[in-house]
Enzyme design. Structure first.
Site, PDB file in Angstrom:
ATOM      1  N   HIS A 244      29.532  16.575 -18.771  1.00 48.31           N
ATOM      2  CA  HIS A 244      28.398  17.159 -18.042  1.00 48.31           C
ATOM      3  C   HIS A 244      28.855  18.249 -17.097  1.00 48.31           C
ATOM      4  CE1 HIS A 244      29.697  13.853 -15.261  1.00 48.31           C
ATOM      5  NE2 HIS A 244      29.401  14.735 -14.313  1.00 48.31           N
TER       6      HIS A 244
ATOM      7  N   HIS B  42      30.710  20.400  -9.980  1.00 51.70           N
ATOM      8  CA  HIS B  42      31.898  20.077 -10.780  1.00 51.70           C
ATOM      9  C   HIS B  42      31.573  20.076 -12.265  1.00 51.70           C
ATOM     10  CE1 HIS B  42      30.214  15.891 -10.237  1.00 51.70           C
ATOM     11  NE2 HIS B  42      30.637  15.747 -11.471  1.00 51.70           N
TER      12      HIS B  42
ATOM     13  N   GLU C  55      36.181  16.575 -12.921  1.00 57.09           N
ATOM     14  CA  GLU C  55      36.142  15.125 -13.076  1.00 57.09           C
ATOM     15  C   GLU C  55      36.625  14.791 -14.482  1.00 57.09           C
ATOM     16  OE1 GLU C  55      32.164  13.448 -12.913  1.00 57.09           O
ATOM     17  OE2 GLU C  55      32.910  11.398 -12.651  1.00 57.09           O
TER      18      GLU C  55
END
Lengths: 134, 134
Positions: A7, A79, A130
């Site tokens: 994502h 992010h 991440e």
């Protein structure tokens, strides 16, 4: 090593207004808001055919995105999240290559119930990354 | 209306060093650099299974990413690109919904040889959004 883009996370001040931008203006499928108090955010998922966008609104006094929104009052991309097969093996490779893992360096259970780590933006082209075990 | 996430674009100061971060540290497939003087950038493509990351380095005095890098000296996520079926129909819908299209409002041929438009970050949660006709 890295696999799919899981994502892109966008921090926003007003989740209802942000959902409306994606739902009405951009014509995308947007989920109902979900409060994740243990992560300090309320999230909605924008489903695209190949990945998803997560819209994050701060939740609680200790929200990890509150300072980002002070610096970026309009919101902004917070992010990107890449999938890996084995998060500890990924971490060990990163550390060997001189990259810094944020926090204790031990994976935590992320917003999707899977082990995650965050990497230092200074080591990744100014981008908070991440990693999520797929 | 919006379809696939075509790419996430990250602006960088040093494309060779940035390519090495994605190739060696993150273990991804990274293309050879491609100079696009008409767009004021040199680009490499990071191929992920479901989308791609584009690393952009300024090229020439008029590069559209030079100012971004002045504000973000470590680099950073510059824009996201969503695919649409019909870029003029997409634009008309956006304008009807009060969103601002950058520049003349007419699609231009983008870095992939397809018609593109850029949308005003203030209308999209502080995020520069590119639309590309798929």
């Amino acid at each position: 090593m890295i696999g799919r883009l899981n994502h892109v996370a966008i921090a926003v001040r007003d989740l209802a207004a942000a959902s409306e931008v994606y739902r009405t203006t951009l014509g995308a499928e947007v989920s109902a808001p979900e409060a994740l108090p243990e992560h300090g955010v309320t999230v909605v998922f924008v489903t695209l055919p190949n990945t998803k966008i997560e819209l994050l609104e701060p939740l609680g006094a200790e929200s990890p995105i509150a300072r980002f929104l002070e610096r970026n009052p309009d919101g902004g991309i917070h992010h990107v999240c890449y999938e890996v097969d084995d998060i500890r093996a990924a971490r060990d490779r990163l550390v060997r290559n001189g990259a810094r893992v944020l926090g204790s360096g031990e994976p935590k259970i992320g917003a999707h119930g899977k082990p995650v780590l965050f990497l230092h933006p200074k080591d990744f082209l100014g981008t908070l990354v991440e990693l999520e075990q797929a």
